[in-house]
Design a protein around this motif. Sequence first.
Motif, PDB file in Angstrom:
ATOM      1  N   ASP A 140      -9.670  -6.665  23.264  1.00 38.50           N
ATOM      2  CA  ASP A 140      -9.805  -5.825  22.425  1.00 38.50           C
ATOM      3  C   ASP A 140      -9.018  -6.198  20.745  1.00 38.50           C
ATOM      4  N   PRO A 141      -9.502  -5.899  19.991  1.00 40.82           N
ATOM      5  CA  PRO A 141      -8.821  -5.992  18.522  1.00 40.82           C
ATOM      6  C   PRO A 141      -7.454  -5.799  18.396  1.00 40.82           C
ATOM      7  N   LEU A 142      -6.808  -6.900  17.791  1.00 40.80           N
ATOM      8  CA  LEU A 142      -5.245  -6.538  17.232  1.00 40.80           C
ATOM      9  C   LEU A 142      -5.156  -6.757  15.843  1.00 40.80           C
ATOM     10  N   VAL A 143      -4.291  -6.100  15.066  1.00 40.49           N
ATOM     11  CA  VAL A 143      -4.622  -6.184  13.618  1.00 40.49           C
ATOM     12  C   VAL A 143      -2.870  -6.165  13.122  1.00 40.49           C
ATOM     13  N   VAL A 144      -2.840  -6.990  12.365  1.00 41.74           N
ATOM     14  CA  VAL A 144      -1.297  -7.081  11.738  1.00 41.74           C
ATOM     15  C   VAL A 144      -1.252  -6.953  10.332  1.00 41.74           C
ATOM     16  N   VAL A 145      -0.090  -6.383   9.934  1.00 45.15           N
ATOM     17  CA  VAL A 145      -0.210  -6.232   8.375  1.00 45.15           C
ATOM     18  C   VAL A 145       1.524  -6.706   7.872  1.00 45.15           C
ATOM     19  N   ASP A 146       1.302  -7.104   6.910  1.00 44.08           N
ATOM     20  CA  ASP A 146       2.688  -7.778   6.459  1.00 44.08           C
ATOM     21  C   ASP A 146       3.761  -6.891   5.697  1.00 44.08           C
ATOM     22  N   PRO A 147       4.817  -6.581   6.557  1.00 38.39           N
ATOM     23  CA  PRO A 147       5.696  -5.470   5.898  1.00 38.39           C
ATOM     24  C   PRO A 147       6.373  -5.747   4.446  1.00 38.39           C
ATOM     25  N   ALA A 148       6.545  -7.384   4.370  1.00 41.04           N
ATOM     26  CA  ALA A 148       7.290  -7.650   2.919  1.00 41.04           C
ATOM     27  C   ALA A 148       6.207  -7.559   2.022  1.00 41.04           C
ATOM     28  N   ALA A 149       4.814  -7.992   2.287  1.00 46.72           N
ATOM     29  CA  ALA A 149       3.958  -7.617   1.290  1.00 46.72           C
ATOM     30  C   ALA A 149       3.573  -6.179   0.782  1.00 46.72           C
ATOM     31  N   VAL A 150       3.680  -5.231   1.960  1.00 43.65           N
ATOM     32  CA  VAL A 150       3.527  -3.697   1.623  1.00 43.65           C
ATOM     33  C   VAL A 150       4.602  -3.441   0.911  1.00 43.65           C
ATOM     34  N   ALA A 151       5.678  -3.408   1.147  1.00 41.46           N
ATOM     35  CA  ALA A 151       7.043  -3.380   0.418  1.00 41.46           C
ATOM     36  C   ALA A 151       6.922  -3.793  -0.896  1.00 41.46           C
ATOM     37  N   ARG A 152       6.459  -4.894  -1.274  1.00 37.05           N
ATOM     38  CA  ARG A 152       6.147  -5.418  -2.543  1.00 37.05           C
ATOM     39  C   ARG A 152       5.083  -4.690  -3.445  1.00 37.05           C
ATOM     40  N   GLU A 153       4.000  -4.398  -2.832  1.00 40.77           N
ATOM     41  CA  GLU A 153       2.989  -3.889  -3.502  1.00 40.77           C
ATOM     42  C   GLU A 153       3.294  -2.309  -3.788  1.00 40.77           C
ATOM     43  N   VAL A 154       3.868  -1.740  -2.647  1.00 43.13           N
ATOM     44  CA  VAL A 154       4.427  -0.273  -2.959  1.00 43.13           C
ATOM     45  C   VAL A 154       5.306  -0.347  -4.208  1.00 43.13           C
ATOM     46  N   ALA A 155       6.217  -1.199  -4.252  1.00 41.31           N
ATOM     47  CA  ALA A 155       7.230  -0.983  -5.417  1.00 41.31           C
ATOM     48  C   ALA A 155       6.350  -1.273  -6.726  1.00 41.31           C
ATOM     49  N   ARG A 156       5.364  -2.137  -6.761  1.00 41.80           N
ATOM     50  CA  ARG A 156       4.794  -2.557  -7.953  1.00 41.80           C
ATOM     51  C   ARG A 156       3.766  -1.331  -8.392  1.00 41.80           C
ATOM     52  N   ALA A 157       3.357  -0.598  -7.215  1.00 40.48           N
ATOM     53  CA  ALA A 157       2.379   0.645  -7.581  1.00 40.48           C
ATOM     54  C   ALA A 157       3.341   1.779  -8.101  1.00 40.48           C
ATOM     55  N   GLY A 158       4.635   1.818  -7.754  1.00 41.21           N
ATOM     56  CA  GLY A 158       5.744   2.455  -8.343  1.00 41.21           C
ATOM     57  C   GLY A 158       5.764   2.523  -9.566  1.00 41.21           C
ATOM     58  N   THR A 159       5.864   1.205 -10.077  1.00 43.96           N
ATOM     59  CA  THR A 159       6.097   0.963 -11.447  1.00 43.96           C
ATOM     60  C   THR A 159       5.055   1.634 -12.394  1.00 43.96           C
ATOM     61  N   LEU A 160       3.776   1.546 -11.810  1.00 38.09           N
ATOM     62  CA  LEU A 160       2.796   2.178 -12.490  1.00 38.09           C
ATOM     63  C   LEU A 160       2.610   3.573 -12.655  1.00 38.09           C
ATOM     64  N   VAL A 161       2.846   4.259 -11.448  1.00 35.88           N
ATOM     65  CA  VAL A 161       2.650   5.770 -11.519  1.00 35.88           C
ATOM     66  C   VAL A 161       3.807   6.345 -11.534  1.00 35.88           C
ATOM     67  N   ASP A 162       5.134   6.012 -11.787  1.00 38.26           N
ATOM     68  CA  ASP A 162       6.368   6.792 -11.951  1.00 38.26           C
ATOM     69  C   ASP A 162       6.568   7.387 -13.253  1.00 38.26           C
ATOM     70  N   ARG A 163       6.954   8.376 -13.419  1.00 45.02           N
ATOM     71  CA  ARG A 163       7.102   9.115 -14.923  1.00 45.02           C
ATOM     72  C   ARG A 163       8.326   9.870 -14.937  1.00 45.02           C
ATOM     73  N   PRO A 164       9.131   9.655 -15.718  1.00 44.88           N
ATOM     74  CA  PRO A 164      10.342  10.436 -15.767  1.00 44.88           C
ATOM     75  C   PRO A 164      10.394  11.730 -16.347  1.00 44.88           C
ATOM     76  N   PRO A 165      10.981  12.913 -15.784  1.00 43.40           N
ATOM     77  CA  PRO A 165      10.750  14.229 -16.420  1.00 43.40           C
ATOM     78  C   PRO A 165      11.436  14.276 -17.836  1.00 43.40           C
ATOM     79  N   LEU A 166      10.742  15.181 -18.855  1.00 49.58           N
ATOM     80  CA  LEU A 166      11.039  15.245 -20.183  1.00 49.58           C
ATOM     81  C   LEU A 166      11.438  16.830 -20.402  1.00 49.58           C
TER      82      LEU A 166
END
Length: 215
Positions: free
Chosen positions: A142-168
Motif C-alpha cells: 500500500d502507498p505511504l506518503v511523507v510531508v516535511d514538517p520543517a518545510a510546512v512550517a516555513r511555507e506557512v510562515a511565508r504565507a502568513g506574511t502575505l495575508v496578515d493584516r493589522p487592525p486599524l
Amino acid sequence: SMTNPTDAPGHHRGFPLGKLVLAVVAGFVLTIGFGAGALLAYQGQYEGRVYPGVVVDGVDVSGLSRDAATAALEEGLAGYGAGAAVVDVDGAVVRIPYAALGRRADVERLVELAWSVGRSSDSPVERAAQGVRSLLDGTEVDPLVVVDPAAVAREVARAGTLVDRPPLDGTAAVTKQGFTTTPAVEGHGLPRDEVAAALLQRLADPAAPATVTLS
C-alpha cells in the motif's frame, strides 16, 4: 526331504509392513529434500532482487534491484508531489505547491517493504516459500506518503506574511469643509500552528486530492 512350512502351498507370508513404512518415510524425506533444494535454488535467483509478484502502489517492482526499484517508484509515484495547498484567509489566498511542503511518496520505506517479501523469516526454506507465494498470488504494498514538517512550517510562515493584516482604528477629524471620519478596519492573521498541523495531517493521507483548501 524336509519342507519349509513357509513354502508350503496355501501359506501366505506376513506383509512386510516395516519395509513399507521405511519406504514411505524415505520417499517423504526425499520429496522434502528435493522441494527444499528447489526452493533454495529459486531463492538464489533473487538474492539481489525483489521477488516476483511484488507491486507497490500500482508500480511493478518484480525482479528489480533496490536501486532500480527506487528509481521506478520515484518516477511512478511522482504524482504525490504534484498538487497544491490553498490557504484562504478572508479572501486573501496563498497557493503552496505540494513539492514546497516536501510531500512525496515514502520511497525508502516502500522499497524496504517490497524487499522484505520473501525475506521476513529466519528459515531460508520458509523465506523461499514466501517468495513462491508472492509469485503465485502477488503481493500488494500500500502507498505511504511523507510531508516535511520543517518545510510546512516555513511555507506557512511565508504565507502568513502575505495575508496578515493589522487592525486599524476608526478616526474622526475636523476639516475646513466639516467633519470627516474613517471607518475601523478589522485585522486578520494566519493561525500558523493550526494551519501547519492541519496540512501535515491532511497531506500525509495518500488519498488527499490534488488540491487541499484551508479557509
